[in-house]
Design a protein around this motif. Structure first.
Motif, PDB file in Angstrom:
ATOM      1  N   ILE A  62      12.212  -2.404   4.449  1.00 15.30           N
ATOM      2  CA  ILE A  62      13.257  -1.484   4.000  1.00 15.30           C
ATOM      3  C   ILE A  62      13.818  -1.915   2.647  1.00 15.30           C
ATOM      4  O   ILE A  62      13.881  -1.133   1.703  1.00 15.30           O
ATOM      5  N   PHE A  63      14.206  -3.198   2.566  1.00 13.50           N
ATOM      6  CA  PHE A  63      14.807  -3.663   1.317  1.00 13.50           C
ATOM      7  C   PHE A  63      13.760  -4.023   0.265  1.00 13.50           C
ATOM      8  O   PHE A  63      14.100  -4.280  -0.886  1.00 13.50           O
ATOM      9  N   GLY A  64      12.493  -4.010   0.644  1.00  9.97           N
ATOM     10  CA  GLY A  64      11.435  -4.317  -0.316  1.00  9.97           C
ATOM     11  C   GLY A  64      10.935  -3.102  -1.070  1.00  9.97           C
ATOM     12  O   GLY A  64      10.712  -3.158  -2.281  1.00  9.97           O
ATOM     13  N   ILE A  65      10.766  -1.978  -0.378  1.00  7.78           N
ATOM     14  CA  ILE A  65      10.053  -0.866  -1.030  1.00  7.78           C
ATOM     15  C   ILE A  65      10.761   0.479  -0.984  1.00  7.78           C
ATOM     16  O   ILE A  65      10.317   1.433  -1.619  1.00  7.78           O
ATOM     17  N   ALA A  66      11.870   0.584  -0.232  1.00 11.06           N
ATOM     18  CA  ALA A  66      12.497   1.908  -0.071  1.00 11.06           C
ATOM     19  C   ALA A  66      13.165   2.381  -1.365  1.00 11.06           C
ATOM     20  O   ALA A  66      13.799   1.600  -2.064  1.00 11.06           O
ATOM     21  N   ASP A  67      12.987   3.661  -1.669  1.00 11.20           N
ATOM     22  CA  ASP A  67      13.766   4.271  -2.750  1.00 11.20           C
ATOM     23  C   ASP A  67      15.132   4.672  -2.207  1.00 11.20           C
ATOM     24  O   ASP A  67      16.153   4.387  -2.812  1.00 11.20           O
ATOM     25  N   ARG A  68      15.087   5.383  -1.088  1.00 11.58           N
ATOM     26  CA  ARG A  68      16.333   5.759  -0.425  1.00 11.58           C
ATOM     27  C   ARG A  68      16.167   5.555   1.077  1.00 11.58           C
ATOM     28  O   ARG A  68      15.043   5.557   1.600  1.00 11.58           O
ATOM     29  N   ILE A  69      17.293   5.422   1.739  1.00 12.07           N
ATOM     30  CA  ILE A  69      17.287   5.136   3.174  1.00 12.07           C
ATOM     31  C   ILE A  69      18.284   6.071   3.866  1.00 12.07           C
ATOM     32  O   ILE A  69      19.379   6.313   3.334  1.00 12.07           O
ATOM     33  N   ALA A  70      17.869   6.575   5.028  1.00 12.81           N
ATOM     34  CA  ALA A  70      18.818   7.333   5.859  1.00 12.81           C
ATOM     35  C   ALA A  70      18.935   6.603   7.185  1.00 12.81           C
ATOM     36  O   ALA A  70      17.925   6.280   7.807  1.00 12.81           O
ATOM     37  N   MET A  71      20.151   6.323   7.589  1.00 11.08           N
ATOM     38  CA  MET A  71      20.336   5.689   8.896  1.00 11.08           C
ATOM     39  C   MET A  71      20.812   6.723   9.904  1.00 11.08           C
ATOM     40  O   MET A  71      21.827   7.396   9.697  1.00 11.08           O
ATOM     41  N   LEU A  72      20.043   6.872  10.990  1.00 11.42           N
ATOM     42  CA  LEU A  72      20.444   7.790  12.053  1.00 11.42           C
ATOM     43  C   LEU A  72      21.295   7.027  13.066  1.00 11.42           C
ATOM     44  O   LEU A  72      20.987   5.891  13.425  1.00 11.42           O
ATOM     45  N   TYR A  73      22.343   7.682  13.490  1.00  8.96           N
ATOM     46  CA  TYR A  73      23.219   7.061  14.487  1.00  8.96           C
ATOM     47  C   TYR A  73      23.881   8.165  15.299  1.00  8.96           C
ATOM     48  O   TYR A  73      24.463   9.090  14.741  1.00  8.96           O
ATOM     49  N   GLN A  74      23.745   8.080  16.608  1.00  6.02           N
ATOM     50  CA  GLN A  74      24.314   9.073  17.526  1.00  6.02           C
ATOM     51  C   GLN A  74      23.947  10.503  17.129  1.00  6.02           C
ATOM     52  O   GLN A  74      24.788  11.396  17.063  1.00  6.02           O
TER      53      GLN A  74
ATOM     54  N   MET B 175       0.826  -1.210   0.000  1.00  8.04           N
ATOM     55  CA  MET B 175       0.000   0.000   0.000  1.00  8.04           C
ATOM     56  C   MET B 175       0.866   1.269   0.000  1.00  8.04           C
ATOM     57  O   MET B 175       0.587   2.226  -0.734  1.00  8.04           O
ATOM     58  N   ILE B 176       1.935   1.248   0.800  1.00  6.62           N
ATOM     59  CA  ILE B 176       2.830   2.421   0.852  1.00  6.62           C
ATOM     60  C   ILE B 176       3.487   2.629  -0.520  1.00  6.62           C
ATOM     61  O   ILE B 176       3.565   3.746  -1.028  1.00  6.62           O
ATOM     62  N   ARG B 177       3.912   1.523  -1.121  1.00  6.67           N
ATOM     63  CA  ARG B 177       4.563   1.616  -2.439  1.00  6.67           C
ATOM     64  C   ARG B 177       3.583   2.148  -3.495  1.00  6.67           C
ATOM     65  O   ARG B 177       3.928   2.978  -4.333  1.00  6.67           O
ATOM     66  N   GLU B 178       2.323   1.657  -3.405  1.00  5.11           N
ATOM     67  CA  GLU B 178       1.299   2.114  -4.366  1.00  5.11           C
ATOM     68  C   GLU B 178       1.010   3.604  -4.213  1.00  5.11           C
ATOM     69  O   GLU B 178       0.760   4.300  -5.194  1.00  5.11           O
TER      70      GLU B 178
END
Lengths: 248, 272
Positions: free
Chosen positions: A202-214, A180-183
């Motif tokens: 994440i690996f199914g539908i993401a176009d881009r990913i940002a990883m937050l750390y510290q 649904m999110i992808r649609e």
């Protein structure tokens, strides 16, 4: 039609949660924010719709700086930028259809009758029309989540923020939510920002990913970038290993 | 459990710690927030249309469900107060003819409202704070804001109106119960005829006005203080418990402070 976070700082007392977060979400993109629990992912997206205010930094939505708007000025932002919360956040005293009708009545000024008609239509889109008159306590977690999604989409927003949308859902419901999110992105051009720990999503539908750390962005890139990274912290997070360099 | 796993679990349950501030700063902050909630509540009370049935629902929760508790509590309080008045009166001047007259004046001017507001605050204040606090920690108030509904307009105003309306009604009923409980004790313990006890000659219109104003103010105060505590809830179920306790303590403190202020002003404007 972009969302830009620029140098966002946020602290709760002595605890600095966000320390200069900056990135841009493109139009129509399915953008994931990932990171360990307590790193500030939900905190970050709440800034966009004024549920939290940054200590420092700017947030641009469609080239308009929104972080310093008043609560009433944020109503316009919230019309085009909906949010699906981690828990369903349905109001216990209202039926499902009344829950979905609320934004229509408050934002659009529709009468209760018109809003309910519209709400039933929205509920049918998430296959919940049979439960329109049920109270949230009478339906399951997954169903409540679907009603909450219907409520968020009821104003046909240009942007939707999902805060861990697949948490507490069974695997089938979780994958249906992903579809649904992808649609939303592909068919309706909606820009989605998804906070998630769910690696399948994440690996199914993401176009881009940002990883937050510290308190900052550790890595920003595509799914391939995340799969091929040499960063040991990102690799540990993606593999879910208990031992490694990641500090939480 | 490995150290890394323990760290992860700690982080998952970690709440943002409270800022370290002085007690005075905290108190001023709370008062400023209470003032803001009060102004917003009054603004929405006179400027917005209510949700259909919202005030009625709250009237039922605040009024009907508190009635039995208040009747029993005020009945006992009335009986105890009159019994103690009777004992002390008998030691000084063994004439019980004016016990009813002085008691009813005291009851109308102060006791019915001020003493009655305390059990009412525990019953109503705790309920309001717990309900709103639960909505805050489950992000329902954020969902309201996303729907262009101000939590003050949507949650506080119906409770405020219901508390003013039903709080006043219950305090008046409680006062009447305390009066008749006193009459019963006076008759059984001191053999005072009910006709002698029912002496309203000392009651003035000023007593009635002051007593009524106190009922209205306490009803509103309980709702405002408790709602403000509820809206400031943080930290899950523990936070809801803390907010509930603070709502009751804050309401009682506000009632006592307001009683002092209103009684002092009342003595000048509406002399006893």
């Amino acid at each position: 039609m972009t969302i830009t976070f620029r140098n966002i700082h946020k602290a709760f007392g002595p605890k600095k949660v966000l320390q200069g977060v900056s990135f841009t979400v493109r139009d129509g993109e399915c953008f994931f924010i990932v990171g360990a629990s307590g790193v500030g992912k939900s905190v970050l997206i709440k800034h966009l719709v004024g549920l939290l205010r940054p200590d420092d930094g700017d947030i641009f939505l469609d080239d308009t700086e929104v972080s310093r708007l008043t609560e009433r000025e944020f109503y316009e932002v919230r019309k085009k930028c909906a949010m699906v919360f981690q828990s369903s956040t349905l109001f216990d005293s209202m039926t499902c259809e009344q829950n979905v009708a609320l934004p229509l009545r408050k934002h659009m000024g529709l009468t209760m009758k018109d809003a309910l008609t519209e709400a039933r239509e929205r509920l049918s889109q998430v296959h919940m029309s049979h439960f329109a008159t049920a109270y949230p306590a009478e339906i399951g977690d997954g169903m409540r989540k679907r009603v909450a999604i219907a409520r968020a989409l009821t104003l046909k927003p240009s942007y939707v923020l999902f805060d861990e949308p697949t948490t507490s859902l069974d695997p089938v419901s979780a994958r249906r939510t992903d579809v649904m999110i992808r649609e939303l992105c592909d068919q309706f051009g909606v820009t989605s920002i998804v906070v998630s720990h769910d690696l399948v999503s994440i690996f199914g539908i993401a176009d881009r990913i940002a990883m937050l750390y510290q308190g900052n962005v550790r890595l920003l890139g595509t799914r391939e970038d995340f799969k091929n990274t040499d960063d040991p912290v990102v690799r540990q997070f993606m593999s879910g290993e208990a031992e490694g360099p990641m500090q939480v | 459990m490995t150290e890394a796993a323990a760290q992860t679990l700690d982080a998952a349950t970690d709440e943002p710690p409270l800022p370290k501030r002085s007690a005075l700063t905290d108190m001023l902050g709370e008062l400023a927030d209470l003032w803001r909630v009060t102004l917003d509540t009054l603004f929405y009370t006179f400027n917005h249309k209510r949700e259909k049935g919202a005030v009625i629902t709250q009237c039922y929760a605040i009024g009907n469900r508190s009635l039995f508790f208040m009747v029993v509590t005020m009945g006992f309080i009335g009986a105890i107060v009159v019994y103690q008045i009777g004992i002390q009166t008998a030691r000084i001047i063994p004439d019980m003819s004016l016990v009813g007259a002085t008691y009813v004046k005291l009851l109308i001017r102060d006791l019915a409202a001020s003493v009655g507001a305390m059990p009412l605050a525990t019953r109503v204040g705790a309920g309001i704070a717990a309900e709103i606090g639960s909505m805050v920690v489950t992000e329902q108030t954020d969902a309201l804001r996303m729907s262009a509904a101000d939590p003050v307009d949507y949650l506080v105003v119906p409770r405020f109106l219901a508390s003013v309306l039903m709080g006043t009604s219950i305090l008046l009923i409680g006062g009447a119960v305390a009066y008749f409980a006193g009459m019963l004790i006076c008759n059984l313990s001191f053999d005072v005829n009910p006709y002698v006890y029912m002496n309203f000659s000392m009651v003035t219109s000023g007593d009635c006005i002051l007593g009524f104003i106190k009922c209205l103010v306490y009803g509103g105060t309980i709702a405002l203080v408790s709602s403000q505590r509820g809206l400031r809830t943080f930290g899950g179920s523990e936070g809801v418990g803390r907010a509930t306790t603070e709502a009751v303590v804050g309401s009682l403190f506000a009632i006592i402070t307001l009683n002092l202020i209103m009684s002092t002003i009342g003595n000048f404007l509406l002399p006893a």
